[in-house]
Design a protein around this motif. Sequence first.
Motif: not given
Length: 79
Positions: A12-17, A26-30, A38-43
Amino acid sequence: MDIMKDGLLTDRQREVLRYRKQGMTQQQIADIIKTSKANVCTIEKSAMENIRRAKETLEFLYTLDATHLCTIPLRYRSL
């Protein structure tokens, strides 16, 4: 062996990065991974912290005198 598979980042971290590198917010990724901003931010923060710690570990390793990391008994040095 895929070093990143068992490495310091989760899937998940690799995906977000990867999405962030593509310029996504972050909203688009969410929206894509079906979670909250907020979860994307945490990740993302956790991933960056893992990377920071890995860099610090490598920097420490490079400061060590390598001759003290591994000693080879005299009887094997001439082989």
